[in-house]
Scaffold this motif. Structure first.
Motif: not given
Length: 268
Positions: A55-57, A67-70, A224-226
């Protein structure tokens, strides 16, 4: 390769405080970053750590436009078997991986999820307090005396699954929060885990270290991906990304259908 039926990855440990939810989120995001269709199911409706993390993401994406993988995600709040099956089915549809986080306690739906898993991950901290969940050691020699109740439970779960459809559940014990300084206790725990793995049939792999950075990322839902979201990266970030890379490789998950280029620093 995952297809119509997703590869089920269940994070399960009846003891809390082992980094289970943080590890589950990082695995889910790492898979999504490689182009896989990923869904997350949080079975811990009390703490709801994975649900809150994602949710925070989503709020960070909305607020910043990043643009973050979600992954898709939901929290199971029903106490009925029908409600569980319905949510499981909806999240499984059209996905390559279903990542399931379970409560740090005995729970009927966690047991069902373990039975349905393809990869069953049990994170433990590097101590005999956590080791006691899966095995007991002699207090003088530190040799393994017998498997504990939880090991016997997982043994039964794996037998049930093999009888039901011939599937072999890959049980992985993941050593989280490893100390970076070699210590006698660390060696003893390592030796005991090696002994027990041969007796009850789990694979032993390294997990994520004890780093403040993991706790700091939760409010924004980052992992850590971001790397682009961090700006400049310090040594702690670099080391943590390497830990994640090694953990993902050691999990030996089937390759996702790559629809996007691999994120730099994440093992393909």
């Amino acid at each position: 390769m995952p297809g119509a039926t997703p590869h089920i990855i269940v994070f399960a440990n009846e003891k809390g405080g082992t980094g289970k939810s943080t590890t589950a989120v990082h695995v889910a995001i790492a898979l999504a970053a490689k182009g896989a269709r990923v869904a997350c199911l949080d079975l811990d409706h009390r703490q709801r750590t994975v649900g809150r993390y994602l949710d925070n993401r989503a709020e960070t994406v909305k607020r910043t436009g990043a643009e973050l993988p979600m992954p898709a995600h939901a929290t199971h709040t029903s106490q009925s078997e029908d409600g569980f099956q319905d949510l499981w089915g909806r999240l499984s549809e059209g996905t390559d991986y279903l990542v399931v986080d379970t409560p740090g306690r005995d729970d009927q739906f966690a047991r069902t999820a373990a039975t349905l898993s393809n990869t069953l991950v049990t994170p433990i901290n590097d101590s005999f307090v956590d080791f006691d969940l899966i095995g007991q050691v002699d207090p003088e020699t530190y040799q393994v005396k017998r498997p504990s109740f939880y090991s016997e439970l997982i043994w039964d779960v794996r037998k049930q699954r093999a009888r039901a459809d011939g599937t072999t559940i890959d049980w992985v014990v993941l050593r989280n929060r490893l100390q970076h300084i070699e210590a006698r206790n660390m060696r003893r725990v390592s030796d005991a885990l090696g002994q027990l793995s041969k007796r009850v049939g789990f694979r032993l792999i390294p997990g994520l270290g004890e780093r403040v950075i993991y706790r700091e990322m939760f409010p924004a839902g980052l992992t850590m991906i971001d790397s682009k979201a961090f700006g400049s990266m310090g040594l702690a970030h670099v080391a943590a990304r390497q830990e994640l890379r090694e953990m993902m490789a050691a999990l030996q998950l089937p390759d996702p259908v790559a629809t996007e280029p691999a994120i730099p620093g994440v093992a393909a």
